[in-house]
Each structure stands twice: as C-alpha cells, then as structure tokens.
Design a protein around this motif. Structure first.
Motif, PDB file in Angstrom:
ATOM      1  N   ASP A  82       6.373   7.228  -0.291  1.00 38.08           N
ATOM      2  CA  ASP A  82       7.707   7.780  -0.062  1.00 38.08           C
ATOM      3  C   ASP A  82       7.801   8.561   1.244  1.00 38.08           C
ATOM      4  OD1 ASP A  82       8.440   6.626  -2.432  1.00 38.08           O
ATOM      5  OD2 ASP A  82       8.421   8.509  -3.583  1.00 38.08           O
ATOM      6  N   LEU A  83       6.696   9.194   1.653  1.00 33.38           N
ATOM      7  CA  LEU A  83       6.706   9.975   2.894  1.00 33.38           C
ATOM      8  C   LEU A  83       6.679   9.103   4.143  1.00 33.38           C
ATOM      9  CD1 LEU A  83       4.314  12.918   1.982  1.00 33.38           C
ATOM     10  CD2 LEU A  83       6.773  13.041   2.422  1.00 33.38           C
ATOM     11  N   ASN A  84       6.040   7.935   4.056  1.00 33.14           N
ATOM     12  CA  ASN A  84       5.919   7.087   5.238  1.00 33.14           C
ATOM     13  C   ASN A  84       5.963   5.625   4.812  1.00 33.14           C
ATOM     14  OD1 ASN A  84       5.289   5.781   7.605  1.00 33.14           O
ATOM     15  ND2 ASN A  84       3.693   7.227   8.178  1.00 33.14           N
ATOM     16  N   LYS A  85       7.104   4.996   5.016  1.00 34.22           N
ATOM     17  CA  LYS A  85       7.300   3.598   4.599  1.00 34.22           C
ATOM     18  C   LYS A  85       6.426   2.630   5.398  1.00 34.22           C
ATOM     19  CE  LYS A  85      10.705   4.618   1.808  1.00 34.22           C
ATOM     20  NZ  LYS A  85      10.419   4.900   0.452  1.00 34.22           N
ATOM     21  N   ASP A  86       6.004   3.004   6.602  1.00 34.12           N
ATOM     22  CA  ASP A  86       5.187   2.123   7.438  1.00 34.12           C
ATOM     23  C   ASP A  86       3.708   2.182   7.094  1.00 34.12           C
ATOM     24  OD1 ASP A  86       7.363   1.223   8.875  1.00 34.12           O
ATOM     25  OD2 ASP A  86       7.193   2.809  10.369  1.00 34.12           O
ATOM     26  N   LEU A  87       3.304   3.134   6.280  1.00 30.15           N
ATOM     27  CA  LEU A  87       1.905   3.338   5.954  1.00 30.15           C
ATOM     28  C   LEU A  87       1.543   2.547   4.703  1.00 30.15           C
ATOM     29  CD1 LEU A  87      -0.624   5.030   6.712  1.00 30.15           C
ATOM     30  CD2 LEU A  87       0.191   6.735   5.111  1.00 30.15           C
ATOM     31  N   THR A  88       0.485   1.746   4.784  1.00 26.62           N
ATOM     32  CA  THR A  88      -0.015   1.014   3.629  1.00 26.62           C
ATOM     33  C   THR A  88      -1.426   1.496   3.336  1.00 26.62           C
ATOM     34  OG1 THR A  88       1.290  -0.923   4.234  1.00 26.62           O
ATOM     35  CG2 THR A  88      -0.483  -1.264   2.663  1.00 26.62           C
ATOM     36  N   THR A 140      -0.280   1.760  -2.108  1.00 23.44           N
ATOM     37  CA  THR A 140       1.112   2.150  -1.873  1.00 23.44           C
ATOM     38  C   THR A 140       2.050   0.972  -2.086  1.00 23.44           C
ATOM     39  OG1 THR A 140       0.790   1.756   0.486  1.00 23.44           O
ATOM     40  CG2 THR A 140       0.589   4.035  -0.266  1.00 23.44           C
ATOM     41  N   ARG A 141       1.504  -0.226  -2.211  1.00 22.26           N
ATOM     42  CA  ARG A 141       2.288  -1.423  -2.539  1.00 22.26           C
ATOM     43  C   ARG A 141       1.951  -1.849  -3.957  1.00 22.26           C
ATOM     44  NH1 ARG A 141       1.785  -5.538   2.520  1.00 22.26           N
ATOM     45  NH2 ARG A 141       2.883  -4.280   4.044  1.00 22.26           N
TER      46      ARG A 141
END
Length: 145
Positions: A81-87, A101-102
């Motif tokens: 939720d804090l960083n959509k680009d981070l996996t 996170t996915r």
C-alpha cells in the motif's frame, strides 16, 4: 583580385572548423552528462531500495521469530500500500514464495522455469550464497532494478 576570394575561403574554412569543434565538444558534454546522470539515478534508486529493504527486514524480524503468519501478511500488505511500484517476495530455501506484495505470487516458485530468466537467475544466486546484487533488467515488460 584573387586575394579577397582566398581570404573569404580561408575564413569560411576556419568558421566551419570552429563550428565543427564546438558541435563536437557540446555533443560530447551532452552525452557524458546523460550517462553520469543515469548512473547517479541508478545509484540513488539502489540506495533507496537498500534502505527500504533494511527497514522492512527490521519490521519482519520480530514477526518471523514469533512465527505469526497473519502479522507477516499485514507487513507485506502495508509495504504494498505504501509503494505500488515495489514488489517484495519472501521465499523459503527452495525459492517458493511464502509471502509477497502480489497475491498471485503466493505459493509460486521463483526458481521454476516459468519465472522470468533474469529474476530466476538472481533468486538462484541469492539462495546459494549471500548476495547484495543489483541488476537493471526487464521484468513484466517494465525496466526494473
């Protein structure tokens, strides 16, 4: 009478030479600046990633020691939720994803042939020995670091 024509011709040649040298110098400076800025940006992104992963590791350490899977899922949900680009993936020793996170990655293997080759190689190397590798690559059709 031929002297003024020769002087103009020499002047034109000197002007052309000076223009060519100027163009060469500015092109070289532009390209050098481009590559230096690109490298500096990659280094800043890499450092930010290391900082973020260190903070996440601190957040997960206690949860992992307690073995609280629900709390661990909450840590990964907050990170997503804090960083959509981070996996992020947390795997076991065989590369099977335990937390991510996915949601679709849960239970998959990052070392299986279906995994993108660059990611599979990076994970395999990390599972064999401690690694602090960074690599600019294509993942899911996007440039990733």
């Amino acid at each position: 009478m031929t002297t003024p024509t020769k002087n103009r011709s020499i002047g034109a040649k000197l002007l052309g030479l000076a223009s060519a040298i100027t163009l060469l110098v500015f092109t070289t400076l532009f390209l050098a600046s481009f590559f230096w800025q690109r490298q500096a940006a990659i280094e800043r992104i890499t450092q930010a990633g290391r900082n973020a992963s260190g903070m996440l590791a601190l957040a997960m350490d206690g949860t992992m020691l307690r073995g609280d899977a629900d709390e661990m899922r909450e840590v990964f949900r907050k990170a997503r939720d804090l960083n959509k680009d981070l996996t992020l993936y947390l795997t076991d020793r065989e590369g099977k994803v335990k937390f991510a996170t996915r949601a679709e990655a849960q239970g998959s293997s990052l070392t299986s042939p279906e995994t993108q080759p660059d990611l599979r190689q990076l994970v395999s190397e990390s599972l064999q020995r401690e690694s602090d590798a960074t690599r600019l690559t294509q993942l899911d059709g996007r440039r990733s670091l």
